[in-house]
Scaffold this motif. Structure first.
Motif, short mmCIF file in Angstrom:
data_model
loop_
_atom_site.label_atom_id
_atom_site.label_comp_id
_atom_site.label_asym_id
_atom_site.label_seq_id
_atom_site.Cartn_x
_atom_site.Cartn_y
_atom_site.Cartn_z
N ALA A 147 0.81 -1.22 0.00
CA ALA A 147 0.00 0.00 0.00
C ALA A 147 0.84 1.26 0.00
O ALA A 147 0.37 2.33 -0.41
N ASN A 148 2.09 1.16 0.45
CA ASN A 148 2.92 2.36 0.59
C ASN A 148 4.02 2.48 -0.44
O ASN A 148 4.97 3.23 -0.25
N GLN A 149 3.90 1.77 -1.55
CA GLN A 149 4.91 1.91 -2.60
C GLN A 149 4.94 3.33 -3.18
O GLN A 149 5.97 3.76 -3.70
N PHE A 150 3.83 4.04 -3.09
CA PHE A 150 3.76 5.41 -3.62
C PHE A 150 3.68 6.44 -2.49
O PHE A 150 3.27 7.57 -2.69
N SER A 151 4.10 6.04 -1.29
CA SER A 151 4.01 6.92 -0.13
C SER A 151 4.74 8.25 -0.35
O SER A 151 4.21 9.32 -0.05
N CYS A 152 5.97 8.19 -0.86
CA CYS A 152 6.72 9.43 -1.09
C CYS A 152 6.08 10.27 -2.19
O CYS A 152 6.03 11.50 -2.11
N ALA A 153 5.57 9.62 -3.21
CA ALA A 153 4.98 10.35 -4.34
C ALA A 153 3.73 11.12 -3.93
O ALA A 153 3.50 12.23 -4.41
N ILE A 154 2.93 10.55 -3.04
CA ILE A 154 1.70 11.26 -2.61
C ILE A 154 1.95 12.08 -1.35
O ILE A 154 1.08 12.87 -0.94
N GLY A 155 3.11 11.88 -0.70
CA GLY A 155 3.45 12.69 0.45
C GLY A 155 2.84 12.24 1.76
O GLY A 155 2.79 13.01 2.72
N MET A 156 2.40 10.99 1.84
CA MET A 156 1.82 10.49 3.08
C MET A 156 1.72 8.97 3.03
O MET A 156 1.78 8.37 1.96
N VAL A 189 -0.19 5.30 3.58
CA VAL A 189 -1.54 4.74 3.38
C VAL A 189 -1.73 3.70 4.47
O VAL A 189 -0.91 2.79 4.64
N ASP A 190 -2.82 3.82 5.22
CA ASP A 190 -3.04 2.98 6.39
C ASP A 190 -4.47 2.42 6.36
O ASP A 190 -5.42 3.15 6.07
N ALA A 191 -4.58 1.13 6.67
CA ALA A 191 -5.89 0.47 6.61
C ALA A 191 -6.89 1.07 7.59
O ALA A 191 -8.11 1.02 7.37
N GLN A 192 -6.40 1.63 8.69
CA GLN A 192 -7.29 2.23 9.68
C GLN A 192 -7.54 3.72 9.43
O GLN A 192 -8.67 4.20 9.51
N LYS A 193 -6.46 4.45 9.09
CA LYS A 193 -6.59 5.90 8.93
C LYS A 193 -7.11 6.31 7.55
O LYS A 193 -7.77 7.33 7.41
N THR A 194 -6.77 5.53 6.53
CA THR A 194 -7.24 5.83 5.17
C THR A 194 -7.81 4.56 4.55
O THR A 194 -7.28 4.04 3.57
#
Length: 282
Positions: free
Chosen positions: A105-114, A116-121
């Protein structure tokens, strides 16, 4: 003793019942309206029904034939990409190979700037996990039909994921499933965070190129993988569940960014590493 005891009368009925159940198991198949399932472990399913998955065998040309200019280019880029073995770019390619969730889920974490979390998003998490299945399914028929040998099977050199090699040998190289997924994610995330679209699409490009560095795909696999990822996203836009999650994900990201959410990755290092292109390694 009478042959017609109660137990004797029950046997034919019981046998018939058992045969009926077995026949049902043998003939039951996933109906054409059933979304594609990722695995029995996650139980996650794609948004698209089987009949709506893009027809890769109709959409992509046959892979390059030996002796052609396209095959020569594949060989050249593969050699250049293999020169990165042991470098930070090779380590990044190893990280990029992970598609399982929650890590994927977080392979694009840097690209989107945050993150990705199953609980928070949850909507964004669900959107990425389910679209991953559809983008992968979009390459499956052509992969099975062509059964193209992967680079490591031809050149005999290591990959970045040796534990996966046995399975990869049985899974055709053309087109690239990882690339299809990465490009589908890039297009979807670009809609959700349009102000970061350039960074997201660049990440989608180098995510696919990591498969060259890993020595598990040819350049033509990557190019057609991007094409099939785009085809999958085009189909997804006609799916009501996808549309609902897309809208919900926009709200989640806006709220998360307003609250100061950011990526937990070392994004400066990742950005610098990903500037190394596999087709200019020599």
């Amino acid at each position: 003793m009478s042959l017609f005891t109660p137990s004797a009368l029950l046997r034919p009925a019981l046998a018939a019942a058992v045969m009926s159940v077995l026949a049902g198991c043998a003939t039951t198949a996933a109906p054409q309206g059933t979304p594609v399932e990722a695995s029995v472990v996650t139980k996650a399913v794609g948004y698209l029904a089987v009949r709506d998955v893009p027809a890769s065998l109709n959409l992509v040309p046959a892979p390059p034939v030996a002796g052609s200019a396209a095959a020569a280019l594949d060989d050249q880029i593969s050699r250049e990409a293999r020169a990165l073995r042991g470098s930070p770019r090779f380590a990044q390619a190893t990280t990029d190979a992970e598609l399982g969730f929650p890590e994927g889920a977080n392979q694009f974490s840097c690209a989107i700037g945050m993150d990705v979390d199953a609980q928070k998003t949850p909507a964004l998490y669900r959107l990425l996990e389910r679209s991953r299945i559809d983008a992968s399914a979009a390459t499956r028929v052509a992969k099975h039909h062509y059964q193209r040998a992967r680079p490591f099977m031809v050149n005999g050199e290591p990959t970045c994921t040796p534990d996966d090699e046995e399975g990869l040998r049985k899974n055709g190289s053309y087109p690239s499933g990882h690339t299809s997924i990465g490009w589908a994610w890039a297009l979807i995330l670009s809609e959700i965070v349009p102000e970061r679209a350039d960074a997201i699409q660049l990440r989608g490009r180098n995510y696919g190129e990591s498969r060259l560095v890993c020595n598990v795909h040819w350049q033509s696999d990557i190019l057609e993988g991007r094409f099939m990822g785009a085809a999958a996203v085009a189909r997804l836009h006609d799916n009501p569940e996808f549309q609902r999650d897309l809208a919900a994900a926009r709200k989640e990201i806006a709220a998360a960014r307003a609250s100061g959410a950011h990526s937990s990755r070392d994004c400066a290092t990742e950005e610098a590493v990903l500037k190394v292109r596999p087709d200019s390694a020599l």
